[in-house]
Design an enzyme around this catalytic site. Structure first.
Site, PDB file in Angstrom:
ATOM      1  N   TYR A  28      10.577   8.994   1.802  1.00 46.26           N
ATOM      2  CA  TYR A  28      10.385   7.991   0.524  1.00 46.26           C
ATOM      3  C   TYR A  28      11.289   8.973  -0.148  1.00 46.26           C
ATOM      4  O   TYR A  28      11.667   8.153  -2.435  1.00 46.26           O
ATOM      5  CB  TYR A  28       9.680   7.330  -0.013  1.00 46.26           C
ATOM      6  CG  TYR A  28       8.647   7.436   1.065  1.00 46.26           C
ATOM      7  CD1 TYR A  28       8.899   5.993   2.148  1.00 46.26           C
ATOM      8  CD2 TYR A  28       8.055   7.447   1.912  1.00 46.26           C
ATOM      9  CE1 TYR A  28       8.442   5.039   3.381  1.00 46.26           C
ATOM     10  CE2 TYR A  28       6.914   6.971   2.945  1.00 46.26           C
ATOM     11  CZ  TYR A  28       7.987   5.752   3.435  1.00 46.26           C
ATOM     12  OH  TYR A  28       6.957   5.248   5.162  1.00 46.26           O
TER      13      TYR A  28
ATOM     14  N   ASN B 188       8.152  -4.940  -0.950  1.00 40.63           N
ATOM     15  CA  ASN B 188       8.005  -4.031  -0.061  1.00 40.63           C
ATOM     16  C   ASN B 188       6.723  -3.910   0.419  1.00 40.63           C
ATOM     17  O   ASN B 188       5.608  -3.442  -0.322  1.00 40.63           O
ATOM     18  CB  ASN B 188       8.736  -2.574  -0.509  1.00 40.63           C
ATOM     19  CG  ASN B 188       8.353  -2.023   0.525  1.00 40.63           C
ATOM     20  OD1 ASN B 188       7.806  -1.308   1.546  1.00 40.63           O
ATOM     21  ND2 ASN B 188       9.096  -0.549   0.616  1.00 40.63           N
TER      22      ASN B 188
ATOM     23  N   GLU C 290      12.874  -8.876   1.299  1.00 43.95           N
ATOM     24  CA  GLU C 290      12.209  -7.563   2.057  1.00 43.95           C
ATOM     25  C   GLU C 290      12.779  -6.615   1.925  1.00 43.95           C
ATOM     26  O   GLU C 290      13.835  -6.198   2.628  1.00 43.95           O
ATOM     27  CB  GLU C 290      11.713  -7.702   3.728  1.00 43.95           C
ATOM     28  CG  GLU C 290      11.534  -6.719   4.561  1.00 43.95           C
ATOM     29  CD  GLU C 290      11.319  -7.008   6.255  1.00 43.95           C
ATOM     30  OE1 GLU C 290      12.330  -7.416   6.824  1.00 43.95           O
ATOM     31  OE2 GLU C 290      10.644  -5.786   7.045  1.00 43.95           O
TER      32      GLU C 290
ATOM     33  N   ARG D 232       4.495  10.907  -1.946  1.00 44.70           N
ATOM     34  CA  ARG D 232       4.427  10.547  -0.448  1.00 44.70           C
ATOM     35  C   ARG D 232       5.547  11.226   0.201  1.00 44.70           C
ATOM     36  O   ARG D 232       6.763  10.798  -0.231  1.00 44.70           O
ATOM     37  CB  ARG D 232       3.765   9.724  -0.315  1.00 44.70           C
ATOM     38  CG  ARG D 232       4.927   8.297  -0.232  1.00 44.70           C
ATOM     39  CD  ARG D 232       4.760   6.902  -0.020  1.00 44.70           C
ATOM     40  NE  ARG D 232       3.705   6.935   1.032  1.00 44.70           N
ATOM     41  CZ  ARG D 232       4.496   5.308   1.916  1.00 44.70           C
ATOM     42  NH1 ARG D 232       4.843   4.222   1.361  1.00 44.70           N
ATOM     43  NH2 ARG D 232       3.941   5.812   3.266  1.00 44.70           N
TER      44      ARG D 232
ATOM     45  N   ALA E 190       3.161  -0.986   5.119  1.00 46.17           N
ATOM     46  CA  ALA E 190       2.713  -0.698   6.155  1.00 46.17           C
ATOM     47  C   ALA E 190       2.613  -1.918   6.903  1.00 46.17           C
ATOM     48  O   ALA E 190       1.718  -2.603   7.583  1.00 46.17           O
ATOM     49  CB  ALA E 190       1.321   0.327   6.284  1.00 46.17           C
TER      50      ALA E 190
ATOM     51  N   PRO F 199       0.893  -1.527   0.070  1.00 47.63           N
ATOM     52  CA  PRO F 199       0.102  -0.130   0.149  1.00 47.63           C
ATOM     53  C   PRO F 199       0.790   1.240   0.064  1.00 47.63           C
ATOM     54  O   PRO F 199       1.758   1.643   1.301  1.00 47.63           O
ATOM     55  CB  PRO F 199      -0.810  -0.453   1.319  1.00 47.63           C
ATOM     56  CG  PRO F 199      -0.028  -1.280   2.563  1.00 47.63           C
ATOM     57  CD  PRO F 199       0.453  -1.736   1.104  1.00 47.63           C
ATOM     58  N   ASN F 200      -0.104   1.773  -1.029  1.00 46.32           N
ATOM     59  CA  ASN F 200       0.844   3.268  -0.633  1.00 46.32           C
ATOM     60  C   ASN F 200       2.065   3.722  -1.592  1.00 46.32           C
ATOM     61  O   ASN F 200       2.421   5.039  -1.432  1.00 46.32           O
ATOM     62  CB  ASN F 200       0.988   4.335   0.644  1.00 46.32           C
ATOM     63  CG  ASN F 200      -0.238   4.290   0.870  1.00 46.32           C
ATOM     64  OD1 ASN F 200      -1.506   5.099   0.824  1.00 46.32           O
ATOM     65  ND2 ASN F 200      -0.470   3.841   2.272  1.00 46.32           N
TER      66      ASN F 200
ATOM     67  N   ARG G 286      12.550   4.611  12.805  1.00 45.71           N
ATOM     68  CA  ARG G 286      11.826   5.881  12.647  1.00 45.71           C
ATOM     69  C   ARG G 286      10.651   5.388  14.103  1.00 45.71           C
ATOM     70  O   ARG G 286      10.671   4.606  14.988  1.00 45.71           O
ATOM     71  CB  ARG G 286      10.910   5.429  12.085  1.00 45.71           C
ATOM     72  CG  ARG G 286      11.311   5.853  10.544  1.00 45.71           C
ATOM     73  CD  ARG G 286      10.953   5.536   9.220  1.00 45.71           C
ATOM     74  NE  ARG G 286      10.253   6.178   9.245  1.00 45.71           N
ATOM     75  CZ  ARG G 286       8.943   6.366   8.300  1.00 45.71           C
ATOM     76  NH1 ARG G 286       9.074   5.561   6.854  1.00 45.71           N
ATOM     77  NH2 ARG G 286       7.709   6.578   7.692  1.00 45.71           N
TER      78      ARG G 286
ATOM     79  N   HIS H 128      12.569  -1.959   2.517  1.00 45.83           N
ATOM     80  CA  HIS H 128      12.275  -0.767   3.079  1.00 45.83           C
ATOM     81  C   HIS H 128      12.791   0.250   2.567  1.00 45.83           C
ATOM     82  O   HIS H 128      14.001   0.483   2.914  1.00 45.83           O
ATOM     83  CB  HIS H 128      11.807  -0.822   4.108  1.00 45.83           C
ATOM     84  CG  HIS H 128      10.904  -1.894   4.815  1.00 45.83           C
ATOM     85  ND1 HIS H 128       9.690  -1.543   4.727  1.00 45.83           N
ATOM     86  CD2 HIS H 128      11.092  -3.511   5.360  1.00 45.83           C
ATOM     87  CE1 HIS H 128       9.729  -2.942   5.472  1.00 45.83           C
ATOM     88  NE2 HIS H 128      10.373  -3.342   5.771  1.00 45.83           N
TER      89      HIS H 128
HETATM   90  C1  DQA Z   1       8.161   1.448   4.796  1.00 50.47           C
HETATM   91  C2  DQA Z   1       8.123   1.304   5.709  1.00 50.47           C
HETATM   92  C3  DQA Z   1       6.392   1.037   6.132  1.00 50.47           C
HETATM   93  O1  DQA Z   1       6.792   1.391   7.646  1.00 50.47           O
HETATM   94  C4  DQA Z   1       5.911   1.928   5.980  1.00 50.47           C
HETATM   95  O2  DQA Z   1       4.616   1.662   6.328  1.00 50.47           O
HETATM   96  C5  DQA Z   1       5.759   2.137   4.195  1.00 50.47           C
HETATM   97  C6  DQA Z   1       7.043   1.665   3.146  1.00 50.47           C
HETATM   98  C7  DQA Z   1       9.312   1.765   3.576  1.00 50.47           C
HETATM   99  O3  DQA Z   1       9.485   1.356   2.209  1.00 50.47           O
HETATM  100  O4  DQA Z   1      10.474   2.194   3.973  1.00 50.47           O
HETATM  101  O5  DQA Z   1       4.826   2.505   3.597  1.00 50.47           O
HETATM  102  O6  DQA Z   1       7.430  -0.042   3.904  1.00 50.47           O
END
Ligand code: DQA
Length: 150
Positions: free
Chosen positions: A23, A75, A99, A18, A78, A10-11, A108, A101
């Protein structure tokens, strides 16, 4: 030819829009261009997918199994911090998974310190920006070719 699934949660379709302080400025389309160019350099096939919906991400992980993928870069956004379903999906398919990020999650909020999926992954890459996806592809390629030589 090696086949990699690159799955974003998501996102992540809002990359470039964002929170650029976390990011960066690369858009999701820009990320896909980078991944596809890197795949060509490595000589691997890539299937890229993004969804804002947990069950769709589970379906895509299962598809990776059915399509005989050799590796997954994920990735989960959340869902990293909430989803046992994604953990179970990665465990179910038994495909080497990294994984990723983009941000440095370990620096964080407390709620970002839990990753359910991590225990099912070969490696975790954080805080490398979008380059983390390319590093994950390199890692999976290297371990794939080591396995082939054995
Ligand atoms: C994320 C880190 C997560 O905590 C966050 O909710 C994201 C992006 C990252 O790529 O740093 O959506 O996965």
């Amino acid at each position: 030819m090696m086949k990699l699934y690159i799955i974003n949660g998501p996102n992540l379709n809002f990359l470039g829009i964002r929170e650029p302080q976390h990011y960066g400025n690369t858009t999701y389309e820009g990320l896909l261009d980078m991944i596809r160019a890197h795949a060509e350099e490595l000589g691997v096939l890539v299937e890229c997918y993004q969804s804002n919906h947990e069950g769709d991400l589970v379906d895509k992980i299962q598809e990776a199994y059915l399509q005989k993928a050799d590796g997954i870069v994920i990735n989960p956004g959340a869902y990293t911090h909430t989803s046992i379903a994604l953990l179970d999906a990665v465990k179910s398919v038994g495909i080497p998974t990294v994984e990723v990020h983009i941000s440095k999650v370990e620096e964080r909020e407390d709620f970002r310190q839990i990753s359910y999926i991590r225990t099912a992954c070969q490696k975790t890459i954080t805080g490398q920006g979008v380059a983390g996806y390319l590093q994950a592809m390199d890692f999976l390629c290297e371990s794939f070719s080591k396995g082939e030589k054995q």
